[in-house]
Enzyme design. Structure first.
Site, mmCIF file in Angstrom:
data_model
loop_
_atom_site.group_PDB
_atom_site.id
_atom_site.type_symbol
_atom_site.label_atom_id
_atom_site.label_comp_id
_atom_site.label_asym_id
_atom_site.label_seq_id
_atom_site.Cartn_x
_atom_site.Cartn_y
_atom_site.Cartn_z
ATOM 1 N N ASN A 77 0.829 -1.209 0.000
ATOM 2 C CA ASN A 77 0.000 0.000 0.000
ATOM 3 C C ASN A 77 0.863 1.257 0.000
ATOM 4 O O ASN A 77 0.502 2.259 -0.615
ATOM 5 C CB ASN A 77 -0.974 0.001 1.184
ATOM 6 C CG ASN A 77 -2.159 -0.882 0.900
ATOM 7 O OD1 ASN A 77 -2.898 -0.667 -0.044
ATOM 8 N ND2 ASN A 77 -2.333 -1.907 1.720
ATOM 9 N N ILE A 116 -2.392 0.140 17.630
ATOM 10 C CA ILE A 116 -3.503 1.057 17.919
ATOM 11 C C ILE A 116 -2.915 2.427 18.229
ATOM 12 O O ILE A 116 -1.998 2.547 19.041
ATOM 13 C CB ILE A 116 -4.311 0.531 19.124
ATOM 14 C CG1 ILE A 116 -4.703 -0.897 18.858
ATOM 15 C CG2 ILE A 116 -5.431 1.481 19.476
ATOM 16 C CD1 ILE A 116 -6.082 -1.269 18.755
ATOM 17 N N HIS A 148 -8.673 -0.388 6.289
ATOM 18 C CA HIS A 148 -9.072 -1.636 6.947
ATOM 19 C C HIS A 148 -9.592 -2.631 5.924
ATOM 20 O O HIS A 148 -10.427 -2.284 5.078
ATOM 21 C CB HIS A 148 -10.147 -1.365 8.003
ATOM 22 C CG HIS A 148 -10.528 -2.600 8.750
ATOM 23 N ND1 HIS A 148 -9.697 -3.173 9.691
ATOM 24 C CD2 HIS A 148 -11.613 -3.405 8.656
ATOM 25 C CE1 HIS A 148 -10.275 -4.281 10.144
ATOM 26 N NE2 HIS A 148 -11.431 -4.440 9.539
#
Length: 189
Positions: free
Chosen positions: A15, A90, A107
């Site tokens: 990505n 996170i 996601h």
């Protein structure tokens, strides 16, 4: 004005490459740094090969997540958007407070279904016929921020977990750069 992106990634960096390729062409944004929590992750070498500065954040060196994020903020170059693209940690309150509404996450499922790090596998094992990809703003929850964009991926009878992962990644490589491009055009970043 060209927007400045900092990409966060923990793994292979496909990505990251899709973003870099897209913005090399469009010139509406540029990646000013890569943040990785693994110094030997393949994405690090990909960033270095493109001349993108790399910041490695070893959370184990800090007493708390807050301390790690405070140290990271001191190292970040000026930027308009933080892009989590396969970053497997996170984000805490320190980064959220420093970059309000300027952190997005990619996601591999259609949120709010299948949040968390095993979204692809969870959707496959549950037996849904359609899953997909979501780009959303990051908040204090796990994959619970405002959804910006989604794209579906169909699961057929011949689909295996491996072919589903490939299909998801193909969609990610288009959806993430296009979503950022749209945010720039709409002057949301």
């Amino acid at each position: 004005m060209t927007k400045r992106l900092v990409v966060f990634a923990s793994g292979t960096g496909t990505n990251f490459e899709a973003l870099a390729d897209h913005f090399d062409r469009s010139q509406t944004a540029r990646i000013v740094a890569l943040v990785s929590d693994h110094e030997r992750a393949p994405v690090v070498a990909k960033a270095q090969a493109r001349g993108v500065p790399v910041i490695t954040l070893d959370y184990r060196r800090y007493a708390t997540k807050q301390a790690a994020e405070a140290a990271l903020i001191q190292q970040l170059p000026p930027c308009d958007l933080l892009v989590l693209a396969g970053f497997m940690r996170i984000i805490g309150e320190t980064l959220l407070a420093a970059f309000p509404n300027r952190i997005i996450n990619l996601h591999p499922a259609l949120l709010p279904s299948f949040p968390g790090r095993t979204g692809i596998e969870d959707a496959f094992n549950y037996g849904v016929k359609v899953t997909g990809v979501t780009v959303h703003f990051v908040d204090a929850g796990i994959d619970s921020g405002q959804i910006i964009a989604q794209a579906p991926v169909l699961i057929g009878k011949a689909t295996t977990l491996e072919t589903l992962e490939t299909a998801i990644h193909d969609v990610e490589h288009h959806l993430l750069p296009q979503t950022i491009e749209d945010l720039i055009k709409e002057e949301k970043i």
